[in-house]
Design an enzyme around this catalytic site. Structure first.
Site, PDB file in Angstrom:
ATOM      1  N   GLU A  93       0.846  -1.208   0.000  1.00  0.00           N
ATOM      2  CA  GLU A  93       0.000   0.000   0.000  1.00  0.00           C
ATOM      3  C   GLU A  93       0.881   1.258   0.000  1.00  0.00           C
ATOM      4  O   GLU A  93       0.628   2.204  -0.746  1.00  0.00           O
ATOM      5  CB  GLU A  93      -0.964  -0.047   1.189  1.00  0.00           C
ATOM      6  CG  GLU A  93      -2.029  -1.132   1.023  1.00  0.00           C
ATOM      7  CD  GLU A  93      -2.885  -1.331   2.252  1.00  0.00           C
ATOM      8  OE1 GLU A  93      -4.122  -1.327   2.097  1.00  0.00           O
ATOM      9  OE2 GLU A  93      -2.324  -1.477   3.366  1.00  0.00           O
ATOM     10  N   GLU A 148      -4.142  -9.609   3.293  1.00  0.00           N
ATOM     11  CA  GLU A 148      -4.884  -9.348   4.528  1.00  0.00           C
ATOM     12  C   GLU A 148      -6.013 -10.359   4.740  1.00  0.00           C
ATOM     13  O   GLU A 148      -6.306 -10.764   5.865  1.00  0.00           O
ATOM     14  CB  GLU A 148      -5.486  -7.929   4.492  1.00  0.00           C
ATOM     15  CG  GLU A 148      -4.485  -6.800   4.692  1.00  0.00           C
ATOM     16  CD  GLU A 148      -3.738  -6.422   3.419  1.00  0.00           C
ATOM     17  OE1 GLU A 148      -3.038  -5.397   3.445  1.00  0.00           O
ATOM     18  OE2 GLU A 148      -3.833  -7.156   2.413  1.00  0.00           O
TER      19      GLU A 148
HETATM   20  C1  LIG Z   1      -2.963  -2.049   6.682  1.00  0.00           C
HETATM   21  C2  LIG Z   1      -2.818  -3.276   5.915  1.00  0.00           C
HETATM   22  O1  LIG Z   1      -3.774  -3.213   4.932  1.00  0.00           O
HETATM   23  C3  LIG Z   1      -3.034  -4.519   6.661  1.00  0.00           C
HETATM   24  C4  LIG Z   1      -3.775  -4.375   7.865  1.00  0.00           C
HETATM   25  C5  LIG Z   1      -1.775  -5.330   6.765  1.00  0.00           C
HETATM   26  O2  LIG Z   1      -0.747  -4.962   6.333  1.00  0.00           O
HETATM   27  S1  LIG Z   1      -1.961  -6.846   7.500  1.00  0.00           S
HETATM   28  C6  LIG Z   1      -0.418  -7.669   7.266  1.00  0.00           C
HETATM   29  C7  LIG Z   1      -0.313  -8.150   5.864  1.00  0.00           C
HETATM   30  N1  LIG Z   1       0.925  -8.888   5.698  1.00  0.00           N
HETATM   31  C8  LIG Z   1       0.959 -10.213   5.860  1.00  0.00           C
HETATM   32  O3  LIG Z   1      -0.036 -10.831   6.125  1.00  0.00           O
HETATM   33  C9  LIG Z   1       2.302 -10.892   5.686  1.00  0.00           C
HETATM   34  C10 LIG Z   1       2.467 -11.958   6.686  1.00  0.00           C
HETATM   35  N2  LIG Z   1       3.787 -12.581   6.627  1.00  0.00           N
HETATM   36  C11 LIG Z   1       4.059 -13.523   5.683  1.00  0.00           C
HETATM   37  O4  LIG Z   1       3.284 -13.856   4.833  1.00  0.00           O
HETATM   38  C12 LIG Z   1       5.397 -14.194   5.794  1.00  0.00           C
HETATM   39  O5  LIG Z   1       5.873 -14.023   7.089  1.00  0.00           O
HETATM   40  C13 LIG Z   1       6.433 -13.614   4.803  1.00  0.00           C
HETATM   41  C14 LIG Z   1       6.545 -12.177   4.908  1.00  0.00           C
HETATM   42  C15 LIG Z   1       6.055 -14.030   3.403  1.00  0.00           C
HETATM   43  C16 LIG Z   1       7.840 -14.249   5.164  1.00  0.00           C
HETATM   44  O6  LIG Z   1       7.687 -15.629   5.212  1.00  0.00           O
HETATM   45  P1  LIG Z   1       8.912 -16.545   5.734  1.00  0.00           P
HETATM   46  O7  LIG Z   1       8.466 -17.952   5.671  1.00  0.00           O
HETATM   47  O8  LIG Z   1      10.130 -16.150   5.015  1.00  0.00           O
HETATM   48  O9  LIG Z   1       9.142 -16.125   7.268  1.00  0.00           O
HETATM   49  P2  LIG Z   1       8.136 -16.280   8.472  1.00  0.00           P
HETATM   50  O10 LIG Z   1       8.607 -17.361   9.353  1.00  0.00           O
HETATM   51  O11 LIG Z   1       6.766 -16.344   7.970  1.00  0.00           O
HETATM   52  O12 LIG Z   1       8.299 -14.858   9.230  1.00  0.00           O
HETATM   53  C17 LIG Z   1       9.493 -14.535   9.892  1.00  0.00           C
HETATM   54  C18 LIG Z   1       9.160 -13.899  11.202  1.00  0.00           C
HETATM   55  O13 LIG Z   1       8.460 -12.655  10.934  1.00  0.00           O
HETATM   56  C19 LIG Z   1       7.223 -12.633  11.622  1.00  0.00           C
HETATM   57  N3  LIG Z   1       6.251 -11.887  10.810  1.00  0.00           N
HETATM   58  C20 LIG Z   1       5.976 -12.079   9.515  1.00  0.00           C
HETATM   59  N4  LIG Z   1       5.049 -11.193   9.080  1.00  0.00           N
HETATM   60  C21 LIG Z   1       4.730 -10.410  10.133  1.00  0.00           C
HETATM   61  C22 LIG Z   1       3.842  -9.302  10.323  1.00  0.00           C
HETATM   62  N5  LIG Z   1       3.095  -8.803   9.342  1.00  0.00           N
HETATM   63  N6  LIG Z   1       3.772  -8.762  11.558  1.00  0.00           N
HETATM   64  C23 LIG Z   1       4.538  -9.232  12.569  1.00  0.00           C
HETATM   65  N7  LIG Z   1       5.405 -10.293  12.454  1.00  0.00           N
HETATM   66  C24 LIG Z   1       5.501 -10.849  11.251  1.00  0.00           C
HETATM   67  C25 LIG Z   1       6.857 -14.108  11.771  1.00  0.00           C
HETATM   68  O14 LIG Z   1       5.964 -14.304  12.828  1.00  0.00           O
HETATM   69  C26 LIG Z   1       8.223 -14.740  12.053  1.00  0.00           C
HETATM   70  O15 LIG Z   1       8.517 -14.515  13.407  1.00  0.00           O
HETATM   71  P3  LIG Z   1       9.292 -15.611  14.234  1.00  0.00           P
HETATM   72  O16 LIG Z   1       8.511 -16.867  14.154  1.00  0.00           O
HETATM   73  O17 LIG Z   1      10.643 -15.750  13.586  1.00  0.00           O
HETATM   74  O18 LIG Z   1       9.349 -15.031  15.632  1.00  0.00           O
END
Ligand SMILES: C[C@H](O)[C@H](C)C(=O)SCCNC(=O)CCNC(=O)[C@H](O)C(C)(C)COP(=O)([O-])OP(=O)([O-])OC[C@H]1O[C@@H](n2cnc3c(N)ncnc32)[C@H](O)[C@@H]1OP(=O)([O-])[O-]
Length: 717
Positions: free
Chosen positions: A102, A122
């Site tokens: 975004e 999301e």
């Molecule tokens: C306003 C807006 O519109 C809205 C409301 C939002 O934006 S909502 C949010 C939208 N974004 C998402 O949904 C992306 C979610 N993340 C992923 O899909 C995947 O993480 C990844 C990016 C593709 C990487 O995958 P990976 O396999 O390489 O590593 P990992 O093991 O998954 O992740 C590595 C470490 O990072 C942490 N982590 C990943 N994404 C995170 C996030 N968005 N917030 C906090 N922690 C996160 C995860 O828990 C892990 O921690 P730990 O276990 O090491 O302590």
């Protein structure tokens, strides 16, 4: 958390919040203030926004959810970019997701590395893009693309994103350097037309038909899951409402969704899936201290349904496999199955024909166990009889090199008993794959009381390397998955005995969100497998499975499934089971009057007068019997955390992710209510020990202890 430096006339603003540059409150403040800094620096003519470390920002910080997000919000940072008066370039590497994309959409230009991916996922955590994505993406890529991306959460590779104009240029090399060079090229060019809010969404005139088509797909794909529908509404707002009103409306919907049970369940599942790799053994060995062995060569024993599926999973992950069978005929049949599964993978675009050819060339075969003397790891996938497995493991123990790891794909038998047939119990472990093994992502790894941390680390690592979701549990009959599934399938039979119809039960659970009801699953798996093990068990107890058997080993028993098998109705493979099928192997099913009659005769023969069975009773008896067993599994330490159980059910049985898994579902319903209902059924059905309430559930239900504290509290009890 946000670094700022200038290179000539270009300011670089780099988010630096490891591990994935989540847009936490502090990061948003940092972005906002540094944009101000760039705006006020007259020597700055252009700005590059990027991420430090492994990725561009992946979105809002999920840990911050559940509370009202503090300002500046992502849209505030966006407005700052739009009104900066200087071109801003988003330089994307890794994954630009959610709020990260975004921010990039508010920028005037977007460049990305070839292996970068972008998306608005999301919906996968029960939300919608609330940082402007649902307003901006339709204005850039059109309504159709926005609908597909936002309602599925799919991540697009940079090349595809460029095709939809989401990415202006795919670059190679150092993304920051490329960003600066791009900025220098555009710093003196007009860029007002790049501000997306001033554009109207492409395809807005076909919003209605596009919306109807997407809603039809959602209805089929995600029964009872609300977020995709809200996402459709948020995108429609990009057409129906002025830009700022659309932003505000989506923000309100987002805050409502944040409070929903489904969003909480999906966020629980998100973190649960990441916690399962952090395993620990009762001896203290754990994921941080144990080092996996390097596995290069693997042998699979047994070329049946499971053996060939496991072989394809290994081959398609690049492992050479030595496939073993007891004779040439079975071996040839197995090789043909492997070839056709590989061809199927090409058809389903899981891999290319080239990759399938490579995989196939890495397959070798033998009927001689001696040939396994140099392999690093063996996976046994033969018939589910203990004596056969003990025989094979004692032979393997003498043949394989001392450091070789011996795994069993048993779905039920005691790992310690299998290990006891070797002199290397520390290198014996269960690796339970789910059918079809080349597709199902769950790998239930089972440690025995002598399995070493190194052996566990090796199979947990192997699971990840072949694209599976490996979960570690201890050994007991049926481990976690089948042990919880057993009371559920018994309750399904008892419900039919008492008055429900198989198709009624299947419908209730499919409406709940299960991919398939229990009777369709029985027909898919084949009733003969369970029948054989029931007959074996009866033999061991000096019993025969007779039609009027109502108790087995002191437990209530229903012989309906045996009656079907006696008639050769094994399911899809014989063209008839609980349902009838067009022909053997077909999935086209219909309700069969013969089964309805057989059920009625069964009730008559036992003097059972059928009664009306409600949806609530079906749901409770099926789900709560499994949940109760889940708490017993936690109680006994077979599973270390509820997260392990829930991930097993999400990936092993397709439990609806928007409920988080059976244990999280119980916590949302309320442990007191679940406990009371289990006590109710325990009173009603004293001859089914699976209704004996779990002591742990009883204790946790008293104070409705939140799921995050169950493991810790249990360890103190
Ligand atoms: C306003 C807006 O519109 C809205 C409301 C939002 O934006 S909502 C949010 C939208 N974004 C998402 O949904 C992306 C979610 N993340 C992923 O899909 C995947 O993480 C990844 C990016 C593709 C990487 O995958 P990976 O396999 O390489 O590593 P990992 O093991 O998954 O992740 C590595 C470490 O990072 C942490 N982590 C990943 N994404 C995170 C996030 N968005 N917030 C906090 N922690 C996160 C995860 O828990 C892990 O921690 P730990 O276990 O090491 O302590």
């Amino acid at each position: 958390m946000v670094d700022y430096w200038r290179q000539g006339s270009v300011a670089v603003i780099a988010v630096n919040n490891p591990p994935v540059n989540a847009l936490s409150y502090n990061v948003r403040v940092g972005l906002y203030n540094n944009l101000d800094k760039a705006a006020n620096d007259r020597d700055v003519l252009a700005v590059v926004i990027c991420g430090k470390g492994r990725t561009f920002p992946v979105g809002a910080d999920i840990h911050e959810f559940g509370q009202i997000p503090k300002e500046p919000w992502i849209t505030d940072v966006g407005r700052k970019i739009e009104s900066l008066g200087k071109p801003v370039i988003a330089a994307i590497h890794g994954t630009g997701l959610g709020g990260g994309l975004e921010i990039a959409l508010f920028c005037h230009y977007r460049i990305a590395l070839p292996n970068a991916r972008v998306g608005l996922p999301e919906v996968l955590i029960g939300l919608l893009p609330a940082g402007g994505g649902a307003q901006l993406l339709p204005r850039l890529a059109g309504i159709q693309v926005a609908m597909e991306m936002i309602t599925t959460g799919r991540q697009l590779p940079a090349s595809e994103a460029a095709k939809y104009n989401i990415i202006d240029k795919v670059v190679s090399g150092d993304i920051v350097k490329e960003g600066i060079e791009f900025a220098l090229r555009v710093q003196n060019k007009p860029f007002q037309d790049k501000i997306l809010r001033y554009r109207s969404p492409h395809g807005k005139d076909s919003l209605q038909p596009i919306t109807e088509a997407v809603l039809r797909k959602i209805k089929m794909r995600s029964r009872g899951f609300y977020a995709p529908v809200w996402c459709v509404r948020s995108i429609a707002n990009s057409v129906k409402l002025p830009f700022e009103e659309g932003l505000a409306q989506n923000r309100i919907m987002f805050q409502q969704m944040q409070l929903s049970g489904q969003a909480k369940a999906l966020q629980y599942a998100f973190f649960a899936e990441r916690s399962i790799s952090k395993w620990k053994l009762p001896c203290g060995g754990n994921f941080a201290t144990a080092v996996p062995r390097k596995i290069k060569t693997i042998s699979v024993i047994g070329a049946g349904t499971m053996g060939t599926g496991i072989t394809v999973a290994l081959l398609s992950a690049g492992f050479p496999v030595l496939l073993v069978e007891q004779n040439k005929r079975f071996l040839m049949k197995g090789v043909q199955t492997v070839q056709s599964l590989l061809e199927g993978g090409v058809k389903r675009r899981k891999f290319t024909a080239e990759q399938a050819k490579m995989a196939s060339s890495s397959l070798t075969t033998t009927v001689d166990l001696q040939a396994l003397n140099s392999v690093d790891l063996v996976i046994e996938a033969v018939f589910e009889t203990l004596s056969l497995k003990e025989d094979i493991f004692s032979k393997l123990d003498k043949i394989c090199k001392p450091e070789a790891i011996l795994c069993s794909n048993t779905s039920y038998l005691n790992i310690d008993k299998i290990a006891a047939s070797t002199r290397r119990p520390d290198k014996v472990v269960g690796t339970h794959f789910f059918s079809p093994a080349h597709i199902m992502r769950l790998m239930e790894n089972i440690y025995g009381c002598k399995t070493s941390p190194e052996t566990v680390a090796t199979v947990m690592d192997l699971g990840k390397r072949i694209g599976k979701v490996p979960v570690l549990v201890g050994t007991c009959p049926g481990f976690c998955a089948n042990r919880m599934n057993r009371p559920q399938s018994e309750e399904a039979l008892f419900l039919v005995e008492e008055g429900a119809q198989p198709e009624q039960i299947d419908q209730v659970l499919e409406d709940f969100g299960m991919p398939m009801g229990p009777f369709k699953v029985r027909d898919l798996a084949g009733g003969d497998i369970g029948w054989r093990s029931r007959k074996d068990a009866a033999l061991h107890l000096g019993l025969t499975l007779s039609y009027d058997l109502q108790f087995f080993n002191g437990e209530r028993y229903c012989s309906l499934a045996d009656k079907l098998c006696e008639l050769g109705r094994f399911g899809q493979k014989t063209g008839s089971g609980w349902y009838s099928y067009d022909k053997p192997g077909s999935k086209q099913l219909s309700i069969d009057e013969d089964v309805t009659k057989l059920i009625q005769n069964h009730r008559d023969s036992l003097g059972i007068k059928p009664r009306k069975i409600t949806t609530q009773e079906i749901q409770e008896r099926f789900l709560f019997s499994g949940i109760n067993e889940g708490f017993k599994i936690l109680e006994e330490g077979i599973a270390a955390r509820p997260e392990d159980i829930d991930i097993i059910w999400l990936y092993g049985f397709g439990f609806p992710r928007h409920y988080g898994g059976p244990m999280f579902y119980a916590s949302q319903i309320g442990l007191k209510r679940v406990y009371d209902r289990i006590c109710h059924y325990h009173e009603l059905f004293p001859y089914s020990s699976h209704w004996m309430p779990s002591k742990l559930l009883q204790k946790l239900s008293i104070q409705e202890v939140p799921i995050g504290q169950w493991a810790e509290l249990h360890s103190k009890l």
